[in-house]
Write a protein that holds these residues in place. Structure first.
Motif, PDB file in Angstrom:
ATOM      1  N   LEU A  54       0.664  -1.251   0.069  1.00  0.00           N
ATOM      2  CA  LEU A  54      -0.090  -0.005  -0.078  1.00  0.00           C
ATOM      3  C   LEU A  54       0.890   1.407   0.082  1.00  0.00           C
ATOM      4  O   LEU A  54       0.531   2.247  -0.719  1.00  0.00           O
ATOM      5  CB  LEU A  54      -0.965  -0.036   1.202  1.00  0.00           C
ATOM      6  N   LEU A  55       1.934   1.277   0.894  1.00  0.00           N
ATOM      7  CA  LEU A  55       3.043   2.324   0.822  1.00  0.00           C
ATOM      8  C   LEU A  55       3.412   2.552  -0.682  1.00  0.00           C
ATOM      9  O   LEU A  55       3.379   3.717  -1.081  1.00  0.00           O
ATOM     10  CB  LEU A  55       4.028   2.149   1.849  1.00  0.00           C
ATOM     11  N   TYR A  56       3.989   1.464  -1.101  1.00  0.00           N
ATOM     12  CA  TYR A  56       4.434   1.697  -2.723  1.00  0.00           C
ATOM     13  C   TYR A  56       3.327   2.231  -3.621  1.00  0.00           C
ATOM     14  O   TYR A  56       3.755   3.370  -4.206  1.00  0.00           O
ATOM     15  CB  TYR A  56       5.062   0.400  -3.025  1.00  0.00           C
ATOM     16  N   GLY A  57       2.096   1.537  -3.630  1.00  0.00           N
ATOM     17  CA  GLY A  57       1.098   2.065  -4.386  1.00  0.00           C
ATOM     18  C   GLY A  57       0.845   3.439  -4.110  1.00  0.00           C
ATOM     19  O   GLY A  57       0.496   4.221  -5.206  1.00  0.00           O
ATOM     20  N   GLY A  58       0.780   3.657  -2.853  1.00  0.00           N
ATOM     21  CA  GLY A  58       0.054   5.216  -2.511  1.00  0.00           C
ATOM     22  C   GLY A  58       1.292   6.187  -2.947  1.00  0.00           C
ATOM     23  O   GLY A  58       0.979   7.311  -3.218  1.00  0.00           O
ATOM     24  N   PRO A 104      -6.909  20.867 -29.177  1.00  0.00           N
ATOM     25  CA  PRO A 104      -8.249  21.671 -29.502  1.00  0.00           C
ATOM     26  C   PRO A 104      -9.138  21.226 -28.333  1.00  0.00           C
ATOM     27  O   PRO A 104      -9.146  20.130 -27.661  1.00  0.00           O
ATOM     28  CB  PRO A 104      -8.807  21.298 -30.700  1.00  0.00           C
ATOM     29  N   PRO A 105     -10.339  22.346 -28.088  1.00  0.00           N
ATOM     30  CA  PRO A 105     -11.219  22.065 -26.990  1.00  0.00           C
ATOM     31  C   PRO A 105     -11.731  20.584 -26.997  1.00  0.00           C
ATOM     32  O   PRO A 105     -11.939  19.758 -25.929  1.00  0.00           O
ATOM     33  CB  PRO A 105     -12.064  23.305 -26.931  1.00  0.00           C
ATOM     34  N   GLU A 106     -12.200  20.480 -28.331  1.00  0.00           N
ATOM     35  CA  GLU A 106     -13.029  18.957 -28.218  1.00  0.00           C
ATOM     36  C   GLU A 106     -12.069  17.615 -27.993  1.00  0.00           C
ATOM     37  O   GLU A 106     -12.384  16.625 -27.859  1.00  0.00           O
ATOM     38  CB  GLU A 106     -13.555  18.789 -29.586  1.00  0.00           C
ATOM     39  N   ALA A 107     -10.638  18.016 -28.155  1.00  0.00           N
ATOM     40  CA  ALA A 107      -9.725  16.629 -27.867  1.00  0.00           C
ATOM     41  C   ALA A 107      -9.129  16.723 -26.430  1.00  0.00           C
ATOM     42  O   ALA A 107      -8.655  15.845 -26.029  1.00  0.00           O
ATOM     43  CB  ALA A 107      -8.576  16.771 -28.946  1.00  0.00           C
ATOM     44  N   ARG A 108      -9.424  17.769 -25.600  1.00  0.00           N
ATOM     45  CA  ARG A 108      -8.864  17.911 -24.513  1.00  0.00           C
ATOM     46  C   ARG A 108      -9.226  16.852 -23.546  1.00  0.00           C
ATOM     47  O   ARG A 108      -8.336  16.170 -22.677  1.00  0.00           O
ATOM     48  CB  ARG A 108      -9.019  19.451 -23.721  1.00  0.00           C
ATOM     49  N   ARG A 109     -10.489  16.435 -23.380  1.00  0.00           N
ATOM     50  CA  ARG A 109     -10.791  15.406 -22.435  1.00  0.00           C
ATOM     51  C   ARG A 109     -10.129  14.185 -22.826  1.00  0.00           C
ATOM     52  O   ARG A 109      -9.913  13.324 -21.801  1.00  0.00           O
ATOM     53  CB  ARG A 109     -12.467  15.139 -22.667  1.00  0.00           C
ATOM     54  N   GLY A 110     -10.134  13.801 -23.959  1.00  0.00           N
ATOM     55  CA  GLY A 110      -9.238  12.555 -24.242  1.00  0.00           C
ATOM     56  C   GLY A 110      -8.015  12.503 -23.941  1.00  0.00           C
ATOM     57  O   GLY A 110      -7.405  11.642 -23.374  1.00  0.00           O
ATOM     58  N   ALA A 111      -7.196  13.719 -24.161  1.00  0.00           N
ATOM     59  CA  ALA A 111      -5.891  13.898 -23.808  1.00  0.00           C
ATOM     60  C   ALA A 111      -5.700  13.620 -22.237  1.00  0.00           C
ATOM     61  O   ALA A 111      -4.666  12.985 -21.750  1.00  0.00           O
ATOM     62  CB  ALA A 111      -5.237  15.161 -24.191  1.00  0.00           C
ATOM     63  N   VAL A 112      -6.587  14.224 -21.330  1.00  0.00           N
ATOM     64  CA  VAL A 112      -6.333  14.197 -20.036  1.00  0.00           C
ATOM     65  C   VAL A 112      -6.701  12.814 -19.550  1.00  0.00           C
ATOM     66  O   VAL A 112      -6.182  12.072 -18.774  1.00  0.00           O
ATOM     67  CB  VAL A 112      -7.434  15.198 -19.264  1.00  0.00           C
ATOM     68  N   LEU A 113      -7.854  12.186 -20.173  1.00  0.00           N
ATOM     69  CA  LEU A 113      -8.055  10.637 -19.809  1.00  0.00           C
ATOM     70  C   LEU A 113      -6.972   9.999 -20.091  1.00  0.00           C
ATOM     71  O   LEU A 113      -6.364   8.968 -19.272  1.00  0.00           O
ATOM     72  CB  LEU A 113      -9.090  10.077 -20.587  1.00  0.00           C
ATOM     73  N   ARG A 114      -6.241   9.981 -21.291  1.00  0.00           N
ATOM     74  CA  ARG A 114      -4.899   8.981 -21.458  1.00  0.00           C
ATOM     75  C   ARG A 114      -3.862   9.241 -20.510  1.00  0.00           C
ATOM     76  O   ARG A 114      -3.148   8.466 -20.136  1.00  0.00           O
ATOM     77  CB  ARG A 114      -4.359   9.350 -23.081  1.00  0.00           C
ATOM     78  N   PHE A 115      -3.661  10.714 -20.356  1.00  0.00           N
ATOM     79  CA  PHE A 115      -2.446  11.164 -19.459  1.00  0.00           C
ATOM     80  C   PHE A 115      -2.920  10.590 -18.171  1.00  0.00           C
ATOM     81  O   PHE A 115      -1.930  10.117 -17.321  1.00  0.00           O
ATOM     82  CB  PHE A 115      -2.542  12.508 -19.393  1.00  0.00           C
ATOM     83  N   SER A 116      -4.095  10.314 -17.603  1.00  0.00           N
ATOM     84  CA  SER A 116      -4.584  10.009 -16.209  1.00  0.00           C
ATOM     85  C   SER A 116      -4.854   8.720 -15.990  1.00  0.00           C
ATOM     86  O   SER A 116      -5.042   8.256 -14.910  1.00  0.00           O
ATOM     87  CB  SER A 116      -5.705  11.048 -15.967  1.00  0.00           C
ATOM     88  N   LEU A 117      -4.486   7.744 -17.185  1.00  0.00           N
ATOM     89  CA  LEU A 117      -4.717   6.508 -16.817  1.00  0.00           C
ATOM     90  C   LEU A 117      -4.089   5.689 -15.615  1.00  0.00           C
ATOM     91  O   LEU A 117      -4.363   5.140 -14.686  1.00  0.00           O
ATOM     92  CB  LEU A 117      -4.753   5.539 -18.039  1.00  0.00           C
ATOM     93  N   GLY A 118      -2.825   6.287 -15.481  1.00  0.00           N
ATOM     94  CA  GLY A 118      -1.962   5.800 -14.387  1.00  0.00           C
ATOM     95  C   GLY A 118      -2.616   6.019 -13.027  1.00  0.00           C
ATOM     96  O   GLY A 118      -2.350   5.225 -12.083  1.00  0.00           O
ATOM     97  N   ALA A 119      -2.876   7.080 -12.803  1.00  0.00           N
ATOM     98  CA  ALA A 119      -3.840   7.447 -11.342  1.00  0.00           C
ATOM     99  C   ALA A 119      -5.048   6.312 -11.275  1.00  0.00           C
ATOM    100  O   ALA A 119      -4.860   5.921 -10.134  1.00  0.00           O
ATOM    101  CB  ALA A 119      -4.331   8.810 -11.444  1.00  0.00           C
ATOM    102  N   ALA A 120      -5.681   6.092 -12.059  1.00  0.00           N
ATOM    103  CA  ALA A 120      -6.747   5.141 -12.107  1.00  0.00           C
ATOM    104  C   ALA A 120      -5.979   3.622 -11.777  1.00  0.00           C
ATOM    105  O   ALA A 120      -6.261   3.037 -11.091  1.00  0.00           O
ATOM    106  CB  ALA A 120      -7.576   5.028 -13.091  1.00  0.00           C
ATOM    107  N   ALA A 121      -4.921   3.308 -12.656  1.00  0.00           N
ATOM    108  CA  ALA A 121      -4.335   2.095 -12.344  1.00  0.00           C
ATOM    109  C   ALA A 121      -3.546   1.758 -11.119  1.00  0.00           C
ATOM    110  O   ALA A 121      -3.652   0.788 -10.485  1.00  0.00           O
ATOM    111  CB  ALA A 121      -3.133   1.684 -13.420  1.00  0.00           C
ATOM    112  N   TYR A 122      -2.982   2.986 -10.533  1.00  0.00           N
ATOM    113  CA  TYR A 122      -2.300   2.842  -9.241  1.00  0.00           C
ATOM    114  C   TYR A 122      -3.380   2.545  -8.200  1.00  0.00           C
ATOM    115  O   TYR A 122      -2.918   1.837  -7.254  1.00  0.00           O
ATOM    116  CB  TYR A 122      -1.800   3.956  -8.835  1.00  0.00           C
ATOM    117  N   LEU A 123      -4.653   2.630  -8.305  1.00  0.00           N
ATOM    118  CA  LEU A 123      -5.570   2.525  -7.301  1.00  0.00           C
ATOM    119  C   LEU A 123      -5.731   1.132  -7.542  1.00  0.00           C
ATOM    120  O   LEU A 123      -6.003   0.304  -6.223  1.00  0.00           O
ATOM    121  CB  LEU A 123      -6.904   3.452  -7.640  1.00  0.00           C
TER     122      LEU A 123
END
Length: 202
Positions: free
Chosen positions: A114-118, A145-164
């Motif tokens: 948990l420490l490592y994952g945290g 562009p505005p219409e692509a920002r959500r996808g860009a953030v999701l791709r970049f943020s996948l690690g945060a979900a994976a570490y949970l």
């Protein structure tokens, strides 16, 4: 704000953190058990070292890519970067702790996982904060562009979900905690940051 100074300071912190990982590598030398046996018995230390070394290295590569994609930085970004470095410096401690308990299956081993994952989760979230702030504050040279920002953030943020998920697995198996953490690092081998020369249309 001086981007070069931020990157130079960050590079120094990355270098220190990646060097500290090697402090746990060692054998007792002549007079102790046979060297082959020592190396075999130290496999948790070597495994944790390899995963964390490449994790820090990949973070460094993506950190450089992301800040290169910015034409300027502001004061808020400096503090988000400091938060990222806080977790980077904690990686050697979390690594040595996990390696110590990697062959166990008790409560302490779960806590080590948990420490490592945290630590990795905190690192990932702070990296996401840097990226999101760069988008909101219009710091990128070629923002998506505005219409692509959500996808860009999701791709970049996948690690945060994976570490949970990694933290959940830590309750069952510290070995799989390390394996999955390595898989998350491998995901970021491929570029998830904006290309400073071409707007992201995906």
């Amino acid at each position: 704000m001086d981007r070069g100074r931020l990157e130079a300071f960050s590079d120094g912190v990355f270098a220190v953190a990646i060097t500290l990982l090697a402090l746990d590598l060692g054998v007792t030398g002549p007079g102790g058990p046979p060297l082959v046996r020592q190396l075999a018995e130290h496999w948790p230390v070597f495994a944790a070292y390899v995963v964390s070394f490449f994790t820090i290295g990949i973070i460094w590569v993506n950190h450089h890519a992301l800040f290169t994609a910015m034409d300027r930085i502001d004061r808020t970004q400096l503090f988000w970067n400091l938060l990222l470095l806080l977790f980077v410096v904690a990686i050697p401690f979390a690594t040595s702790t996990l390696a110590e308990y990697l062959r166990h299956a008790d409560r302490s081993a779960s806590v080590a996982g948990l420490l490592y994952g945290g630590v990795m989760e905190g690192l990932s979230l702070s990296f996401v904060a840097i990226f999101v702030h760069a988008l909101r504050a219009n710091l990128l040279t070629a923002p998506p562009p505005p219409e692509a920002r959500r996808g860009a953030v999701l791709r970049f943020s996948l690690g945060a979900a994976a570490y949970l998920v990694v933290m959940g697995v830590a309750l069952v198996s510290p070995v799989w905690t390390l394996v999955l953490a390595g898989a998350v690092a491998a995901y970021y081998v491929f570029q998830r940051t904006p290309d400073p020369g071409t707007p992201d249309r995906g």
